[in-house]
Design an enzyme around this catalytic site. Structure first.
Site, PDB file in Angstrom:
ATOM      1  N   ASN A 277      -6.081  -8.692  14.284  1.00 18.22           N
ATOM      2  CA  ASN A 277      -4.810  -8.869  13.584  1.00 18.22           C
ATOM      3  C   ASN A 277      -5.157  -9.239  12.151  1.00 18.22           C
ATOM      4  O   ASN A 277      -5.759 -10.292  11.920  1.00 18.22           O
ATOM      5  CB  ASN A 277      -4.008  -9.997  14.251  1.00 18.22           C
ATOM      6  CG  ASN A 277      -2.803 -10.427  13.431  1.00 18.22           C
ATOM      7  OD1 ASN A 277      -2.235  -9.627  12.685  1.00 18.22           O
ATOM      8  ND2 ASN A 277      -2.416 -11.676  13.576  1.00 18.22           N
ATOM      9  N   GLY A 278      -4.808  -8.351  11.211  1.00 20.68           N
ATOM     10  CA  GLY A 278      -5.099  -8.694   9.827  1.00 20.68           C
ATOM     11  C   GLY A 278      -5.393  -7.480   8.980  1.00 20.68           C
ATOM     12  O   GLY A 278      -5.344  -6.345   9.458  1.00 20.68           O
TER      13      GLY A 278
ATOM     14  N   TYR B 177       9.085 -16.545   9.918  1.00 23.57           N
ATOM     15  CA  TYR B 177       9.673 -15.392  10.611  1.00 23.57           C
ATOM     16  C   TYR B 177       8.885 -14.858  11.813  1.00 23.57           C
ATOM     17  O   TYR B 177       9.466 -14.588  12.856  1.00 23.57           O
ATOM     18  CB  TYR B 177       9.874 -14.261   9.586  1.00 23.57           C
ATOM     19  CG  TYR B 177      10.275 -12.949  10.223  1.00 23.57           C
ATOM     20  CD1 TYR B 177      11.557 -12.768  10.740  1.00 23.57           C
ATOM     21  CD2 TYR B 177       9.365 -11.898  10.330  1.00 23.57           C
ATOM     22  CE1 TYR B 177      11.916 -11.570  11.344  1.00 23.57           C
ATOM     23  CE2 TYR B 177       9.716 -10.697  10.934  1.00 23.57           C
ATOM     24  CZ  TYR B 177      10.996 -10.530  11.433  1.00 23.57           C
ATOM     25  OH  TYR B 177      11.349  -9.370  12.038  1.00 23.57           O
TER      26      TYR B 177
ATOM     27  N   CYS C 186       0.042  -8.320  14.132  1.00 27.51           N
ATOM     28  CA  CYS C 186      -0.235  -7.833  15.479  1.00 27.51           C
ATOM     29  C   CYS C 186      -0.516  -9.040  16.363  1.00 27.51           C
ATOM     30  O   CYS C 186      -0.547 -10.173  15.885  1.00 27.51           O
ATOM     31  CB  CYS C 186      -1.457  -6.936  15.484  1.00 27.51           C
ATOM     32  SG  CYS C 186      -1.264  -5.479  14.471  1.00 27.51           S
TER      33      CYS C 186
ATOM     34  N   GLY D 105       4.360  -7.086  17.931  1.00 23.80           N
ATOM     35  CA  GLY D 105       4.057  -5.673  17.810  1.00 23.80           C
ATOM     36  C   GLY D 105       4.674  -4.870  18.929  1.00 23.80           C
ATOM     37  O   GLY D 105       4.452  -5.171  20.099  1.00 23.80           O
TER      38      GLY D 105
HETATM   39  P1  AMP Z   1      15.559  -6.865   4.551  1.00 26.98           P
HETATM   40  O1  AMP Z   1      16.722  -6.347   5.284  1.00 26.98           O
HETATM   41  O2  AMP Z   1      14.648  -5.772   4.083  1.00 26.98           O
HETATM   42  O3  AMP Z   1      15.915  -7.797   3.433  1.00 26.98           O
HETATM   43  O4  AMP Z   1      14.667  -7.661   5.589  1.00 26.98           O
HETATM   44  C1  AMP Z   1      14.893  -9.006   5.819  1.00 26.98           C
HETATM   45  C2  AMP Z   1      14.937  -9.261   7.279  1.00 26.98           C
HETATM   46  O5  AMP Z   1      13.818  -8.705   7.950  1.00 26.98           O
HETATM   47  C3  AMP Z   1      14.915 -10.749   7.491  1.00 26.98           C
HETATM   48  O6  AMP Z   1      16.147 -11.111   8.033  1.00 26.98           O
HETATM   49  C4  AMP Z   1      13.784 -11.000   8.445  1.00 26.98           C
HETATM   50  O7  AMP Z   1      14.305 -11.443   9.670  1.00 26.98           O
HETATM   51  C5  AMP Z   1      13.061  -9.697   8.610  1.00 26.98           C
HETATM   52  N1  AMP Z   1      11.711  -9.673   7.999  1.00 26.98           N
HETATM   53  C6  AMP Z   1      11.248 -10.378   6.974  1.00 26.98           C
HETATM   54  N2  AMP Z   1       9.954 -10.037   6.683  1.00 26.98           N
HETATM   55  C7  AMP Z   1       9.608  -9.093   7.554  1.00 26.98           C
HETATM   56  C8  AMP Z   1       8.412  -8.336   7.784  1.00 26.98           C
HETATM   57  N3  AMP Z   1       7.332  -8.470   7.025  1.00 26.98           N
HETATM   58  N4  AMP Z   1       8.427  -7.464   8.792  1.00 26.98           N
HETATM   59  C9  AMP Z   1       9.512  -7.298   9.536  1.00 26.98           C
HETATM   60  N5  AMP Z   1      10.668  -7.963   9.368  1.00 26.98           N
HETATM   61  C10 AMP Z   1      10.729  -8.856   8.392  1.00 26.98           C
END
Ligand code: AMP
Ligand code: SF4
Length: 457
Positions: free
Chosen positions: A114-115, A254, A13, A39
């Protein structure tokens, strides 16, 4: 475990706090807008006008909830705000939207966090057995109850006592009638920075928000620190002794915006360096490097620089679609990837493509993109991930808390390669996560399984 406690964790968040600034609500608004990437489920602002607190919050984006007329209702020169991350288990639970405002005979106060605490269940049970009643399953509400359970009229001492009972990640701002308390957990999982604006102060989750608030960065809030901001200036205390710097590696990989500086490391430069390191660790013969927009463009740049293979815009993002991760079902998630990304066929047709992405969680995104590239005529697609294989759940407030969801938890690299349809696949090493930021400490638990805290079931 009681069903009612099964939480919709507040994922990544964003928080903002403003002290002693004319029209504080406007500055909080700008801060939240700059943190919107942290968020999109909902947001809120609470302002205090000499102890008269007013709160507005709602589902949706910052600009959908606030305009000139709503901001005018939030009078005062102090305020805090919050943007909520969409929870994979969340739905539209408005009880989870922050900040929370509490009315109390010793003075009202508001909190935004946030946490996520790993000992949430234990503390919640303790509090309920001692008479507390909750309106949400949020960590922020629990922190407020803990503060009041301290029965200490000195707010700083009460906050210290409360924070000492918490294990896990938090970066929170607490606003009373005349003070703002900015607090970071003793492991330093989440970023929180302090800036200056005229005679006042601004606290934000990420330093990228300072520019829009027209504030000058001062420093990060330290792990284990409670920074008290009042008319007397700044007063800093530590709530714990055993302090370390386990910043969440995913912030660099990310979550954070490339223009943010987190603990002295610029996020764009960090990502570019992971790309360079990955090119050294896992080279492959190819014609073109393509980054997945937006979060992997910096890493793709680094990979191209190091490998000498040209970096091209092979994927275009439709900016009007939210983050793919937030869709509640796999079917919707797969559709959203297609709505979000399209290929530049002229760039990839007949080429051996190195596809650089930041992470693989379920594998949905990579699989879809590899398919798109091949449909557009790419001869080979070599996937290079600028983070290690994600094999373990996160218990610190990131939406990867279900091991079953992680493709990397059950499959080998070769099996993942097959599942996503790539010609080759490589991940960054855990070592390189430290090297990229010249850091000695980081949380890398979802990759290494080494959790900086005790894990409670
Ligand atoms: P996936 O399609 O489930 O393998 O998600 C991977 C993609 O989601 C990556 O390309 C990241 O850009 C993004 N991503 C990675 N970790 C997170 C997270 N915790 N929350 C939201 N998006 C994520
Ligand atoms: Fe970040 Fe992973 Fe640590 Fe969670 S386990 S705080 S996502 S590095």
């Amino acid at each position: 475990m009681k069903e009612a406690f099964k939480r919709k964790i507040n994922e990544e968040c964003g928080v903002v706090a403003v002290f002693n600034c004319h029209d504080a609500s406007e500055i909080v608004f700008y801060g939240l807008h700059a943190l919107q990437h942290r968020g999109q489920e909902g947001c809120g602002i609470v302002c205090s006008n000499n102890g008269d607190f007013k709160l507005i919050k709602g589902a949706g984006l910052v600009h959908e909830n606030f305009n000139e007329s709503t901001l005018k209702k939030l009078v005062g020169d102090m305020g805090i705000g919050h943007v909520n991350y969409p929870s994979i288990r969340g739905g539209n639970d408005v009880s989870m939207l922050q900040p929370y405002l509490f009315r109390h005979c010793d003075g009202d106060f508001a909190i935004a966090n946030n946490g996520s605490m790993v000992n949430y269940q234990e503390i919640r049970l303790f509090l309920e057995h001692n008479g507390s009643i909750f309106q949400s399953n949020s960590d922020a509400e629990m922190i407020a109850h803990l503060i009041k359970k301290e029965q200490n009229s000195n707010m700083l001492e009460a906050i210290k006592g409360a924070l000492n009972k918490l294990e896990g990640s938090f970066a929170c701002v607490i606003m009373t009638e005349d003070k703002i308390y900015a607090c970071r957990d003793k492991h330093g999982f989440k970023p929180l920075s302090l800036g200056k604006l005229n005679g006042g102060y601004v606290v934000v989750s990420e330093s990228c928000a300072f520019e829009l608030c027209v504030a000058d960065p001062i420093r990060d809030i330290e792990p284990g620190e409670i920074l008290v901001i009042s008319k007397d200036g700044l007063h800093s205390e530590k709530y714990a002794e055993d302090i370390n710097h386990h910043m969440c590696a995913m912030e660099y990989i990310y979550f954070a915006r490339p223009d943010s500086e987190i603990e002295g490391v610029n996020v764009h430069l960090y990502r570019r360096e992971t790309g360079r390191l990955l090119a050294k660790e896992s080279p492959v013969e190819a014609d073109v490097v393509v980054g997945v927009p937006d979060s992997s463009l910096s890493a793709a740049m680094g990979y191209a620089e190091e490998s000498g293979i040209p970096n091209e815009t092979g994927l275009i993002k439709n900016k009007y679609v939210g983050r793919t991760f937030i869709q509640p079902s796999q079917r919707l998630r797969e559709k959203t990837v297609r709505m979000k990304l399209s290929t530049v066929s002229a760039v990839v047709r007949g080429k051996r493509v190195i596809l650089v992405d930041d992470s693989i969680v379920r594998g949905t995104t990579s699989k879809r993109i590899v398919t798109l590239l091949k449909e557009s005529g790419a001869k080979e697609v070599h996937v290079r991930i600028c983070s290690p294989q994600m094999m373990h759940p996160c218990y610190y407030g990131v939406d990867t808390s279900n091991k079953e969801d992680l493709i990397g938890a059950f499959k080998t690299i070769d099996e993942i390669k097959e599942a996503i349809g790539a010609d080759s696949l490589a991940f960054l090493t855990v070592d390189s996560l430290y090297k990229a930021g010249k850091r000695l400490e980081l949380c890398t638990a979802c990759f290494s399984g080494l959790y900086p805290t005790k894990i409670y079931e």
